[in-house]
Design a protein around this motif. Structure first.
Motif, PDB file in Angstrom:
ATOM      1  N   GLU A  84     -38.656  71.915  82.106  1.00  0.00           N
ATOM      2  CA  GLU A  84     -37.416  72.512  81.630  1.00  0.00           C
ATOM      3  C   GLU A  84     -36.206  71.736  82.126  1.00  0.00           C
ATOM      4  O   GLU A  84     -35.232  71.548  81.389  1.00  0.00           O
ATOM      5  CB  GLU A  84     -37.338  73.973  82.093  1.00  0.00           C
ATOM      6  N   HIS A  85     -36.266  71.269  83.382  1.00  0.00           N
ATOM      7  CA  HIS A  85     -35.153  70.487  83.921  1.00  0.00           C
ATOM      8  C   HIS A  85     -34.995  69.172  83.160  1.00  0.00           C
ATOM      9  O   HIS A  85     -33.883  68.798  82.760  1.00  0.00           O
ATOM     10  CB  HIS A  85     -35.388  70.204  85.405  1.00  0.00           C
ATOM     11  N   PHE A  86     -36.102  68.474  82.929  1.00  0.00           N
ATOM     12  CA  PHE A  86     -36.031  67.207  82.213  1.00  0.00           C
ATOM     13  C   PHE A  86     -35.634  67.428  80.752  1.00  0.00           C
ATOM     14  O   PHE A  86     -34.927  66.608  80.169  1.00  0.00           O
ATOM     15  CB  PHE A  86     -37.371  66.477  82.285  1.00  0.00           C
ATOM     16  N   LYS A  87     -36.076  68.538  80.171  1.00  0.00           N
ATOM     17  CA  LYS A  87     -35.695  68.827  78.789  1.00  0.00           C
ATOM     18  C   LYS A  87     -34.189  69.043  78.682  1.00  0.00           C
ATOM     19  O   LYS A  87     -33.543  68.525  77.763  1.00  0.00           O
ATOM     20  CB  LYS A  87     -36.440  70.064  78.286  1.00  0.00           C
ATOM     21  N   THR A  88     -33.625  69.794  79.619  1.00  0.00           N
ATOM     22  CA  THR A  88     -32.184  70.040  79.601  1.00  0.00           C
ATOM     23  C   THR A  88     -31.405  68.747  79.771  1.00  0.00           C
ATOM     24  O   THR A  88     -30.427  68.491  79.049  1.00  0.00           O
ATOM     25  CB  THR A  88     -31.807  71.027  80.721  1.00  0.00           C
ATOM     26  N   THR A  89     -31.851  67.922  80.717  1.00  0.00           N
ATOM     27  CA  THR A  89     -31.176  66.637  80.926  1.00  0.00           C
ATOM     28  C   THR A  89     -31.269  65.760  79.689  1.00  0.00           C
ATOM     29  O   THR A  89     -30.292  65.120  79.272  1.00  0.00           O
ATOM     30  CB  THR A  89     -31.802  65.905  82.124  1.00  0.00           C
ATOM     31  N   TYR A  90     -32.450  65.728  79.082  1.00  0.00           N
ATOM     32  CA  TYR A  90     -32.644  64.914  77.882  1.00  0.00           C
ATOM     33  C   TYR A  90     -31.746  65.389  76.744  1.00  0.00           C
ATOM     34  O   TYR A  90     -31.096  64.579  76.070  1.00  0.00           O
ATOM     35  CB  TYR A  90     -34.109  64.950  77.443  1.00  0.00           C
ATOM     36  N   LEU A  91     -31.705  66.701  76.503  1.00  0.00           N
ATOM     37  CA  LEU A  91     -30.911  67.210  75.394  1.00  0.00           C
ATOM     38  C   LEU A  91     -29.431  66.915  75.592  1.00  0.00           C
ATOM     39  O   LEU A  91     -28.723  66.587  74.633  1.00  0.00           O
ATOM     40  CB  LEU A  91     -31.137  68.722  75.256  1.00  0.00           C
ATOM     41  N   GLN A  92     -28.951  67.008  76.818  1.00  0.00           N
ATOM     42  CA  GLN A  92     -27.549  66.682  77.076  1.00  0.00           C
ATOM     43  C   GLN A  92     -27.270  65.216  76.762  1.00  0.00           C
ATOM     44  O   GLN A  92     -26.281  64.883  76.089  1.00  0.00           O
ATOM     45  CB  GLN A  92     -27.200  66.987  78.530  1.00  0.00           C
ATOM     46  N   ARG A  93     -28.131  64.337  77.243  1.00  0.00           N
ATOM     47  CA  ARG A  93     -27.944  62.910  76.995  1.00  0.00           C
ATOM     48  C   ARG A  93     -28.100  62.572  75.518  1.00  0.00           C
ATOM     49  O   ARG A  93     -27.335  61.776  74.961  1.00  0.00           O
ATOM     50  CB  ARG A  93     -28.939  62.107  77.824  1.00  0.00           C
ATOM     51  N   GLU A  94     -29.079  63.180  74.864  1.00  0.00           N
ATOM     52  CA  GLU A  94     -29.361  62.855  73.472  1.00  0.00           C
ATOM     53  C   GLU A  94     -28.238  63.323  72.556  1.00  0.00           C
ATOM     54  O   GLU A  94     -27.821  62.607  71.640  1.00  0.00           O
ATOM     55  CB  GLU A  94     -30.694  63.491  73.055  1.00  0.00           C
ATOM     56  N   LEU A  95     -27.735  64.526  72.779  1.00  0.00           N
ATOM     57  CA  LEU A  95     -26.665  65.033  71.939  1.00  0.00           C
ATOM     58  C   LEU A  95     -25.366  64.273  72.178  1.00  0.00           C
ATOM     59  O   LEU A  95     -24.572  64.081  71.246  1.00  0.00           O
ATOM     60  CB  LEU A  95     -26.463  66.530  72.188  1.00  0.00           C
ATOM     61  N   THR A  96     -25.139  63.825  73.407  1.00  0.00           N
ATOM     62  CA  THR A  96     -23.966  63.001  73.674  1.00  0.00           C
ATOM     63  C   THR A  96     -24.060  61.658  72.955  1.00  0.00           C
ATOM     64  O   THR A  96     -23.093  61.189  72.342  1.00  0.00           O
ATOM     65  CB  THR A  96     -23.813  62.761  75.192  1.00  0.00           C
ATOM     66  N   ARG A  97     -25.233  61.051  72.989  1.00  0.00           N
ATOM     67  CA  ARG A  97     -25.442  59.792  72.266  1.00  0.00           C
ATOM     68  C   ARG A  97     -25.297  60.002  70.762  1.00  0.00           C
ATOM     69  O   ARG A  97     -24.712  59.163  70.060  1.00  0.00           O
ATOM     70  CB  ARG A  97     -26.829  59.241  72.591  1.00  0.00           C
ATOM     71  N   PHE A  98     -25.811  61.097  70.263  1.00  0.00           N
ATOM     72  CA  PHE A  98     -25.664  61.409  68.845  1.00  0.00           C
ATOM     73  C   PHE A  98     -24.191  61.519  68.458  1.00  0.00           C
ATOM     74  O   PHE A  98     -23.770  61.039  67.393  1.00  0.00           O
ATOM     75  CB  PHE A  98     -26.404  62.704  68.530  1.00  0.00           C
ATOM     76  N   SER A  99     -23.393  62.153  69.307  1.00  0.00           N
ATOM     77  CA  SER A  99     -21.960  62.277  69.031  1.00  0.00           C
ATOM     78  C   SER A  99     -21.295  60.907  68.946  1.00  0.00           C
ATOM     79  O   SER A  99     -20.481  60.641  68.040  1.00  0.00           O
ATOM     80  CB  SER A  99     -21.290  63.129  70.116  1.00  0.00           C
ATOM     81  N   GLN A 100     -21.634  60.020  69.883  1.00  0.00           N
ATOM     82  CA  GLN A 100     -21.052  58.677  69.853  1.00  0.00           C
ATOM     83  C   GLN A 100     -21.436  57.922  68.587  1.00  0.00           C
ATOM     84  O   GLN A 100     -20.583  57.319  67.922  1.00  0.00           O
ATOM     85  CB  GLN A 100     -21.511  57.896  71.083  1.00  0.00           C
ATOM     86  N   LEU A 101     -22.715  57.958  68.239  1.00  0.00           N
ATOM     87  CA  LEU A 101     -23.176  57.228  67.063  1.00  0.00           C
ATOM     88  C   LEU A 101     -22.569  57.781  65.780  1.00  0.00           C
ATOM     89  O   LEU A 101     -22.281  57.025  64.836  1.00  0.00           O
ATOM     90  CB  LEU A 101     -24.705  57.280  66.987  1.00  0.00           C
ATOM     91  N   THR A 102     -22.371  59.096  65.728  1.00  0.00           N
ATOM     92  CA  THR A 102     -21.777  59.691  64.530  1.00  0.00           C
ATOM     93  C   THR A 102     -20.334  59.234  64.354  1.00  0.00           C
ATOM     94  O   THR A 102     -19.881  58.978  63.232  1.00  0.00           O
ATOM     95  CB  THR A 102     -21.851  61.225  64.605  1.00  0.00           C
ATOM     96  N   ILE A 103     -19.608  59.148  65.456  1.00  0.00           N
ATOM     97  CA  ILE A 103     -18.240  58.640  65.382  1.00  0.00           C
ATOM     98  C   ILE A 103     -18.247  57.185  64.919  1.00  0.00           C
ATOM     99  O   ILE A 103     -17.426  56.771  64.074  1.00  0.00           O
ATOM    100  CB  ILE A 103     -17.531  58.779  66.734  1.00  0.00           C
ATOM    101  N   TYR A 104     -19.177  56.386  65.456  1.00  0.00           N
ATOM    102  CA  TYR A 104     -19.260  54.986  65.053  1.00  0.00           C
ATOM    103  C   TYR A 104     -19.550  54.846  63.562  1.00  0.00           C
ATOM    104  O   TYR A 104     -19.013  53.958  62.891  1.00  0.00           O
ATOM    105  CB  TYR A 104     -20.369  54.266  65.831  1.00  0.00           C
ATOM    106  N   CYS A 105     -20.425  55.711  63.038  1.00  0.00           N
ATOM    107  CA  CYS A 105     -20.792  55.638  61.620  1.00  0.00           C
ATOM    108  C   CYS A 105     -19.793  56.380  60.726  1.00  0.00           C
ATOM    109  O   CYS A 105     -19.740  56.111  59.521  1.00  0.00           O
ATOM    110  CB  CYS A 105     -22.179  56.226  61.396  1.00  0.00           C
TER     111      CYS A 105
END
Length: 358
Positions: free
Chosen positions: A243-264
């Motif tokens: 659960e801890h690693f899942k939470t960390t992953y989702l935070q990082r993944e959604l942040t990266r998704f936000s950056q890529l969406t702005i780029y595109c």
């Protein structure tokens, strides 16, 4: 109770790592979880490009109809703006979770340190690895060892206890071995650890272990009770780690998704505007009709890229969240009447405690 009956009653209803064998299943798993999200998004954009060309070739759509294309371009501009705005809101929500006062940060740090100390004590090691994958490997090895100790403790029994507990202990070791083999072939990283862990049915194992403790606890030898207690504790730590690693992953993944969406997002809006400009001339499209379908299809693929990113990332994050929805021995994927244990409450005894029967 025979071994076949025991296997049926103790059948897991959760995921099982290492059981994905069919080609269709592997393709589905690659799209949902395992594949690189940028590659999946690129495939969605390429599919939009090819689909646009095919529809134009068979005559379902026509790029020569300037009014329809310009209306489509206007709709794409508005849709892309809305999508980018939505992603910015998601990013702000994620950032709000990162803000914490000194006291809250201290409690979080103490919680992580306490958890690592518990893992080190359970696994009997001086220190816990920092890598998520290696930490899960350590917990998996502890689960396998405690399962082996439990199986050895009931070797001398020849009754229902031996059938139930022995099969369960053997199944725990088999699944732990498969997970350990998977972890050995994964790279270091949060998602690799989460990807491997979501295929391990620790919630089911914890559910069965607690039932075994309640039903056969008094009949188990001292070594068996100790091994079962340690197995339950290790499975609980495994659930917390995942659960801890899942939470960390989702935070990082959604942040990266936000950056890529702005780029595109900016190229997508510009491409949609360019589609409109191609038909701005009163004399018709400003480029040759021979190249017009390819150019428009390519611009449409660029416009679709933010939506393709959203699709690829939501597929993975939703799959990870759904497959790790259970917390401890709570199994939302099971129907109410599914086994293995039929627990009923008889009349309260003189002590006032309910009794369970299988």
């Amino acid at each position: 109770m025979g071994s076949s009956d025991t296997e049926k009653t103790l059948e897991s209803y959760g995921p099982d790592i290492g059981e994905r064998t069919s080609g269709l299943t592997r393709v589905r798993e690659w799209i949902l979880v395992e594949g690189d999200r940028l590659v999946v998004a690129a495939l969605v954009s390429i599919a939009a490009f090819l689909g646009f060309l095919v529809l134009d070739e068979v005559g379902i759509i026509s790029v020569l109809n300037g009014d329809s294309i310009t209306r489509l371009a206007g709709g794409m501009i508005a849709g892309t703006f809305s999508l980018v705005t939505l992603v910015v809101s998601i990013n702000q929500l994620i950032l709000s979770q990162e803000f914490a006062a000194a006291g809250e940060s201290e409690r979080q740090l103490e919680g992580v340190v306490s958890f690592r100390e518990d893992v080190a004590e359970t696994a009997a090691v001086p220190a816990v690895p920092a890598s998520p994958t290696r930490l899960l490997e350590l917990l998996t090895a502890s689960v396998r060892d405690h399962g082996g100790e439990l199986e050895s403790a009931i070797d001398d029994h020849d009754d229902e206890l031996a059938a139930q507990v022995g099969w369960y202990a053997a199944d725990v070791q088999e699944r732990a071995d498969r997970l350990d083999e998977t972890l050995e072939h994964t790279k270091f990283g949060t998602f690799q650890a989460v990807s491997a862990a979501i295929g391990y049915d620790d919630a089911w194992q914890l559910y069965v272990a607690r039932h075994v403790k309640g039903r056969y606890g008094d009949e188990l030898p001292a070594e068996g009770r100790e091994a079962l207690e340690e197995l339950i504790e290790t499975l609980e730590l495994f659930s917390v780690a995942r659960e801890h690693f899942k939470t960390t992953y989702l935070q990082r993944e959604l942040t990266r998704f936000s950056q890529l969406t702005i780029y595109c997002g900016v190229p997508a809006i510009l491409s949609a505007m360019l589609i409109g400009f191609l038909y701005a001339d009163l004399g018709g499209p400003s480029i040759s009709v021979d190249f017009l379908p390819v150019v428009v299809a390519a611009l449409v693929a660029v416009v679709v890229s933010p939506l393709a990113l959203l699709t690829s990332y939501i597929l993975r994050t939703a799959t990870v969240t759904r497959r790790t929805a259970s917390v401890g021995p709570m199994l939302p994927q099971k129907a109410p009447d599914e086994g293995p244990f039929d627990v009923t409450y008889a009349e309260e005894s003189e002590s006032g405690s309910p009794t369970g029967s299988d």
